[in-house]
Design a protein around this motif. Structure first.
Motif, short mmCIF file in Angstrom:
data_model
loop_
_atom_site.label_atom_id
_atom_site.label_comp_id
_atom_site.label_asym_id
_atom_site.label_seq_id
_atom_site.Cartn_x
_atom_site.Cartn_y
_atom_site.Cartn_z
N ILE A 73 0.81 -1.22 0.00
CA ILE A 73 0.00 0.00 0.00
C ILE A 73 0.84 1.27 0.00
CG2 ILE A 73 -1.99 -1.10 1.10
CD1 ILE A 73 -1.19 0.58 3.66
N ALA A 74 2.13 1.13 0.37
CA ALA A 74 2.96 2.35 0.46
C ALA A 74 4.43 2.01 0.28
CB ALA A 74 2.74 3.02 1.82
N THR A 75 5.19 2.99 -0.16
CA THR A 75 6.65 2.85 -0.23
C THR A 75 7.24 3.72 0.88
OG1 THR A 75 6.76 4.65 -1.83
CG2 THR A 75 6.70 2.44 -2.72
N LEU A 76 8.44 3.34 1.31
CA LEU A 76 9.08 4.10 2.39
C LEU A 76 10.05 5.11 1.83
CD1 LEU A 76 9.82 1.59 5.26
CD2 LEU A 76 7.70 2.70 4.61
N ASP A 77 10.15 6.23 2.55
CA ASP A 77 11.05 7.31 2.18
C ASP A 77 12.52 6.94 2.28
OD1 ASP A 77 9.12 9.08 1.73
OD2 ASP A 77 9.56 10.41 3.40
N ILE A 78 12.83 6.10 3.26
CA ILE A 78 14.24 5.81 3.55
C ILE A 78 14.45 4.31 3.56
CG2 ILE A 78 14.75 7.91 4.87
CD1 ILE A 78 14.06 6.43 7.38
N PRO A 79 15.67 3.81 3.31
CA PRO A 79 15.90 2.37 3.33
C PRO A 79 15.53 1.78 4.68
CG PRO A 79 17.83 3.53 2.50
CD PRO A 79 16.89 4.57 3.05
N ALA A 80 14.93 0.60 4.67
CA ALA A 80 14.36 0.06 5.90
C ALA A 80 15.30 -0.86 6.66
CB ALA A 80 13.07 -0.69 5.58
N HIS A 81 16.43 -1.22 6.07
CA HIS A 81 17.29 -2.18 6.76
C HIS A 81 17.90 -1.57 8.01
CE1 HIS A 81 16.90 -5.65 4.31
NE2 HIS A 81 16.92 -4.87 3.24
N ASP A 82 18.32 -2.46 8.92
CA ASP A 82 18.97 -2.05 10.16
C ASP A 82 18.13 -1.06 10.96
OD1 ASP A 82 21.11 -3.62 9.40
OD2 ASP A 82 22.03 -1.98 8.29
N GLY A 83 16.84 -1.29 10.98
CA GLY A 83 15.96 -0.46 11.79
C GLY A 83 15.64 0.88 11.17
N GLY A 84 16.07 1.10 9.93
CA GLY A 84 15.83 2.39 9.28
C GLY A 84 14.38 2.67 8.97
N TRP A 85 13.53 1.67 9.20
CA TRP A 85 12.10 1.90 8.98
C TRP A 85 11.49 2.73 10.11
CZ3 TRP A 85 8.88 -0.15 12.73
CH2 TRP A 85 9.46 -1.13 13.55
N VAL A 86 12.19 2.80 11.23
CA VAL A 86 11.64 3.54 12.38
C VAL A 86 11.65 5.04 12.06
CG1 VAL A 86 11.90 4.07 14.82
CG2 VAL A 86 12.41 1.78 13.98
N GLY A 87 10.49 5.63 12.12
CA GLY A 87 10.36 7.04 11.80
C GLY A 87 10.08 7.30 10.33
N ALA A 88 10.10 6.23 9.52
CA ALA A 88 9.87 6.41 8.08
C ALA A 88 8.43 6.81 7.80
CB ALA A 88 10.22 5.13 7.34
N VAL A 89 8.27 7.64 6.78
CA VAL A 89 6.94 8.08 6.35
C VAL A 89 6.53 7.24 5.14
CG1 VAL A 89 5.62 9.99 5.36
CG2 VAL A 89 7.25 10.41 7.21
N PRO A 90 5.52 6.37 5.27
CA PRO A 90 5.07 5.60 4.12
C PRO A 90 4.23 6.49 3.19
CG PRO A 90 4.34 4.62 6.22
CD PRO A 90 4.78 6.01 6.50
#
Ligand code: HEM
Length: 162
Positions: free
Chosen positions: A110-127
């Motif tokens: 349903i959404a793509t992330l602004d920043i790479p998600a590996h190594d916890g980088g999904w935290v704080g990401a805006v989908p």
């Protein structure tokens, strides 16, 4: 169509990780406000606070990205509006990190992330919504519309016994 939870009630082994997420607060406010609706929790999802949801960790996916359990089902306009956010998960798809939700048959990106998600980088990401995400919300948003940021949560303490 009502979307059933993919993993009803099975939150997997609690390992102290979960997802806290407001989904999209303007949408939730709209549902419980102007649209005269409500939301209900399924399969282990919980409330951190009013309109603030917690999805327990379920498992690590093949790309070591987290998958969560539980769902939030929205219903409004006398049943005309039915939107379910179930078993949210992060995945790699065609070189991008996507946020998926379960439809009962598949995980829908349903959404793509602004920043790479590996190594916890999904935290704080805006989908940001894909076409499928726009469809999920009934065409109420444009392509690329931001959802609320994803937050991690460590509400279930790990056992500290030796
Ligand atoms: C009787 C049918 C409906 C009426 C009269 C209606 C009316 C409205 C109105 C007036 C707004 C803008 C005002 C506001 O933000 O409060 C709105 C926003 C919206 N509607 Fe509906 N709607 C209907 C059905 C639906 C359905 C079936 C869906 C999705 C499945 C939907 C999804 C949305 C979304 C996503 C927004 C934007 C909310 C936001 O973030 O501000 N609506 N609708």
């Amino acid at each position: 169509m009502t979307v059933e939870p993919e993993r009803g009630g099975e939150a997997g082994e609690p390992n102290g990780l979960g997802l806290r997420w407001r989904i999209k607060d303007s949408f939730v406010r709209y549902v419980v406000g102007n649209a005269g609706g409500r939301y209900s929790l399924t399969g282990g999802a919980d409330l951190v606070a009013d309109r603030y949801f917690a999805f327990p960790f379920a498992e690590s996916g093949p790309e070591a990205l987290p998958r969560f359990a539980g769902g939030v089902a929205f219903r409004a306009h006398g049943g005309m509006l039915r939107v379910a956010i179930v078993a949210p998960a992060l995945r790699e798809l065609d070189g991008r990190t996507v946020l998926t939700v379960g439809t009962g048959e598949e995980q829908l990106a349903i959404a793509t992330l602004d920043i790479p998600a590996h190594d916890g980088g999904w935290v704080g990401a805006v989908p940001r919504l894909t076409e499928s995400g726009c469809d999920l919300f009934g065409g109420g948003y444009e392509l690329g519309e931001p959802l609320d940021p994803l937050e991690s949560w460590s509400g279930i303490p790990r056992s500290t016994t030796a």
